[in-house]
Design an enzyme around this catalytic site. Structure first.
Site, PDB file in Angstrom:
ATOM      1  N   HIS A 278      12.872  -1.134  -0.440  1.00 43.98           N
ATOM      2  CA  HIS A 278      12.154  -0.668  -1.633  1.00 43.98           C
ATOM      3  C   HIS A 278      11.376   0.605  -1.347  1.00 43.98           C
ATOM      4  O   HIS A 278      11.142   0.965  -0.199  1.00 43.98           O
ATOM      5  CB  HIS A 278      11.220  -1.749  -2.203  1.00 43.98           C
ATOM      6  CG  HIS A 278      10.092  -2.166  -1.296  1.00 43.98           C
ATOM      7  ND1 HIS A 278      10.165  -3.255  -0.463  1.00 43.98           N
ATOM      8  CD2 HIS A 278       8.840  -1.655  -1.109  1.00 43.98           C
ATOM      9  CE1 HIS A 278       9.018  -3.403   0.188  1.00 43.98           C
ATOM     10  NE2 HIS A 278       8.190  -2.433  -0.179  1.00 43.98           N
TER      11      HIS A 278
ATOM     12  N   HIS B  53       4.991   4.452  -0.146  1.00 42.18           N
ATOM     13  CA  HIS B  53       5.655   4.104   1.123  1.00 42.18           C
ATOM     14  C   HIS B  53       7.136   3.832   0.895  1.00 42.18           C
ATOM     15  O   HIS B  53       7.577   3.638  -0.244  1.00 42.18           O
ATOM     16  CB  HIS B  53       4.974   2.901   1.793  1.00 42.18           C
ATOM     17  CG  HIS B  53       5.086   1.596   1.049  1.00 42.18           C
ATOM     18  ND1 HIS B  53       4.176   1.174   0.106  1.00 42.18           N
ATOM     19  CD2 HIS B  53       6.018   0.600   1.103  1.00 42.18           C
ATOM     20  CE1 HIS B  53       4.525  -0.014  -0.361  1.00 42.18           C
ATOM     21  NE2 HIS B  53       5.652  -0.383   0.221  1.00 42.18           N
TER      22      HIS B  53
ATOM     23  N   GLU C   1       7.056   1.037   5.883  1.00 43.37           N
ATOM     24  CA  GLU C   1       6.987  -0.424   5.995  1.00 43.37           C
ATOM     25  C   GLU C   1       8.294  -0.906   6.610  1.00 43.37           C
ATOM     26  O   GLU C   1       9.373  -0.453   6.213  1.00 43.37           O
ATOM     27  CB  GLU C   1       6.785  -1.034   4.596  1.00 43.37           C
ATOM     28  CG  GLU C   1       6.758  -2.567   4.582  1.00 43.37           C
ATOM     29  CD  GLU C   1       6.625  -3.136   3.162  1.00 43.37           C
ATOM     30  OE1 GLU C   1       6.288  -2.381   2.214  1.00 43.37           O
ATOM     31  OE2 GLU C   1       6.874  -4.338   3.015  1.00 43.37           O
TER      32      GLU C   1
HETATM   33  C1  LIG Z   1       3.296  -5.694  -1.930  1.00 44.23           C
HETATM   34  C2  LIG Z   1       3.067  -6.160  -0.545  1.00 44.23           C
HETATM   35  C3  LIG Z   1       3.671  -5.306   0.555  1.00 44.23           C
HETATM   36  C4  LIG Z   1       5.189  -5.488   0.551  1.00 44.23           C
HETATM   37  O1  LIG Z   1       5.603  -6.630   0.836  1.00 44.23           O
HETATM   38  O2  LIG Z   1       5.960  -4.575   0.260  1.00 44.23           O
HETATM   39  C5  LIG Z   1       3.232  -3.869   0.434  1.00 44.23           C
HETATM   40  O3  LIG Z   1       3.948  -2.925   0.359  1.00 44.23           O
HETATM   41  S1  LIG Z   1       1.489  -3.667   0.448  1.00 44.23           S
HETATM   42  C6  LIG Z   1       1.280  -1.886   0.288  1.00 44.23           C
HETATM   43  C7  LIG Z   1      -0.129  -1.551   0.521  1.00 44.23           C
HETATM   44  N1  LIG Z   1      -0.478  -1.790   1.918  1.00 44.23           N
HETATM   45  C8  LIG Z   1      -0.557  -0.803   2.828  1.00 44.23           C
HETATM   46  O4  LIG Z   1      -0.338   0.377   2.532  1.00 44.23           O
HETATM   47  C9  LIG Z   1      -0.958  -1.220   4.228  1.00 44.23           C
HETATM   48  C10 LIG Z   1      -0.914  -0.054   5.217  1.00 44.23           C
HETATM   49  N2  LIG Z   1      -1.741   1.051   4.769  1.00 44.23           N
HETATM   50  C11 LIG Z   1      -2.890   1.400   5.405  1.00 44.23           C
HETATM   51  O5  LIG Z   1      -3.275   0.828   6.409  1.00 44.23           O
HETATM   52  C12 LIG Z   1      -3.685   2.534   4.790  1.00 44.23           C
HETATM   53  O6  LIG Z   1      -3.353   2.657   3.423  1.00 44.23           O
HETATM   54  C13 LIG Z   1      -3.431   3.897   5.516  1.00 44.23           C
HETATM   55  C14 LIG Z   1      -1.956   4.305   5.473  1.00 44.23           C
HETATM   56  C15 LIG Z   1      -3.936   3.830   6.971  1.00 44.23           C
HETATM   57  C16 LIG Z   1      -4.228   4.969   4.762  1.00 44.23           C
HETATM   58  O7  LIG Z   1      -5.568   4.600   4.759  1.00 44.23           O
HETATM   59  P1  LIG Z   1      -6.612   5.377   3.805  1.00 44.23           P
HETATM   60  O8  LIG Z   1      -7.970   4.902   4.216  1.00 44.23           O
HETATM   61  O9  LIG Z   1      -6.211   5.273   2.401  1.00 44.23           O
HETATM   62  O10 LIG Z   1      -6.416   6.884   4.113  1.00 44.23           O
HETATM   63  P2  LIG Z   1      -6.845   7.747   5.358  1.00 44.23           P
HETATM   64  O11 LIG Z   1      -7.878   8.674   4.917  1.00 44.23           O
HETATM   65  O12 LIG Z   1      -7.126   6.898   6.580  1.00 44.23           O
HETATM   66  O13 LIG Z   1      -5.518   8.547   5.584  1.00 44.23           O
HETATM   67  C17 LIG Z   1      -5.268   9.219   6.781  1.00 44.23           C
HETATM   68  C18 LIG Z   1      -4.274  10.338   6.476  1.00 44.23           C
HETATM   69  O14 LIG Z   1      -3.031   9.751   6.039  1.00 44.23           O
HETATM   70  C19 LIG Z   1      -2.705  10.247   4.730  1.00 44.23           C
HETATM   71  N3  LIG Z   1      -2.134   9.151   3.937  1.00 44.23           N
HETATM   72  C20 LIG Z   1      -2.781   8.066   3.493  1.00 44.23           C
HETATM   73  N4  LIG Z   1      -1.953   7.285   2.807  1.00 44.23           N
HETATM   74  C21 LIG Z   1      -0.759   7.896   2.809  1.00 44.23           C
HETATM   75  C22 LIG Z   1       0.496   7.566   2.243  1.00 44.23           C
HETATM   76  N5  LIG Z   1       0.678   6.447   1.526  1.00 44.23           N
HETATM   77  N6  LIG Z   1       1.534   8.412   2.439  1.00 44.23           N
HETATM   78  C23 LIG Z   1       1.385   9.558   3.161  1.00 44.23           C
HETATM   79  N7  LIG Z   1       0.178   9.921   3.740  1.00 44.23           N
HETATM   80  C24 LIG Z   1      -0.858   9.091   3.533  1.00 44.23           C
HETATM   81  C25 LIG Z   1      -4.015  10.701   4.140  1.00 44.23           C
HETATM   82  O15 LIG Z   1      -3.782  11.671   3.159  1.00 44.23           O
HETATM   83  C26 LIG Z   1      -4.724  11.256   5.351  1.00 44.23           C
HETATM   84  O16 LIG Z   1      -4.202  12.541   5.641  1.00 44.23           O
HETATM   85  P3  LIG Z   1      -5.150  13.796   5.907  1.00 44.23           P
HETATM   86  O17 LIG Z   1      -5.894  14.018   4.630  1.00 44.23           O
HETATM   87  O18 LIG Z   1      -4.220  14.918   6.283  1.00 44.23           O
HETATM   88  O19 LIG Z   1      -6.052  13.382   7.041  1.00 44.23           O
HETATM   89 CO   LIG Z   2       6.056  -2.483   0.180  1.00 44.51          CO
END
Ligand SMILES: CC[C@@H](C(=O)O)C(=O)SCCNC(=O)CCNC(=O)[C@H](O)C(C)(C)COP(=O)(O)OP(=O)(O)OC[C@H]1O[C@@H](n2cnc3c(N)ncnc32)[C@H](O)[C@@H]1OP(=O)(O)O
Ligand SMILES: [Co+2]
Length: 145
Positions: A8, A87, A136
């Site tokens: 997905h 993702h 993922e």
């Molecule tokens: C439905 C259930 C399950 C399934 O079975 O399919 C799911 O899919 S659940 C989906 C939701 N769960 C998750 O996403 C869990 C893992 N994610 C995380 O741990 C956090 O979201 C993260 C990825 C660590 C981001 O944390 P956050 O606090 O929001 O942001 P940061 O400031 O720490 O981000 C650091 C850096 O990374 C960039 N970023 C953040 N999210 C994304 C993204 N989705 N895609 C691409 N880049 C991302 C963010 O912009 C920061 O970049 P800089 O600004 O350059 O530092």
């Molecule tokens: Co998912």
């Protein structure tokens, strides 16, 4: 590491009802599941099933809305208020082997392996280690191997 099926694409949305209406009315989606809460993942979710060719299984869009302020999609939506691609999820035959392989490659794995929306184990890899793409990894459901 061998790349498996694209299971997905996760799409963060600010509001599930509006997103469902969009996929039905604008894109003609006819198979969308009922939304359900996954409190342990901090999200409310539903799936848009896209058809495959010639009876083959299509793939899914996973629409994700935050359940709380500390949801993993809250920060993403703060930066992208309209929502957007959050993702991608690839299947693997053995989640333990896959995790060990990504660890061997030095990739940052985000939290423990847990049970995802499809009822099989999943984990996430940091987007900064995956060419900007939050990734993922999910174990293929039994019977689909
Ligand atoms: C439905 C259930 C399950 C399934 O079975 O399919 C799911 O899919 S659940 C989906 C939701 N769960 C998750 O996403 C869990 C893992 N994610 C995380 O741990 C956090 O979201 C993260 C990825 C660590 C981001 O944390 P956050 O606090 O929001 O942001 P940061 O400031 O720490 O981000 C650091 C850096 O990374 C960039 N970023 C953040 N999210 C994304 C993204 N989705 N895609 C691409 N880049 C991302 C963010 O912009 C920061 O970049 P800089 O600004 O350059 O530092
Ligand atoms: Co998912």
């Amino acid at each position: 590491m061998q790349l498996g099926r694209l299971n997905h694409v996760g799409i963060a949305v600010p509001d599930l009802a509006s997103a469902i209406a969009h996929y039905q009315e604008v894109l003609g989606a006819t198979d969308i599941t009922e939304p359900f809460d996954l409190p342990e993942q901090g999200v409310k979710v539903c799936f848009v099933n896209t058809p495959g060719h010639d009876g083959t299984e299509g793939t899914q869009l996973e629409l994700l809305a935050p359940l709380s302020e500390d949801s993993p999609v809250t920060g993403f939506l703060a930066k992208n208020p309209l929502g957007g691609q959050h993702h991608v999820c690839f299947e693997v035959p053995d989640i333990g082997e896959a995790r060990a392989e990504f660890e061997r490659q030095g990739k940052r794995i985000l939290g423990p392996t847990r049970i995802g929306a499809h009822g099989t184990p999943i984990f996430f890899i940091h987007p900064k280690d995956m060419m900007g793409q939050l990734t993922e990894i999910m174990e293929t459901p039994k019977g689909n191997h």
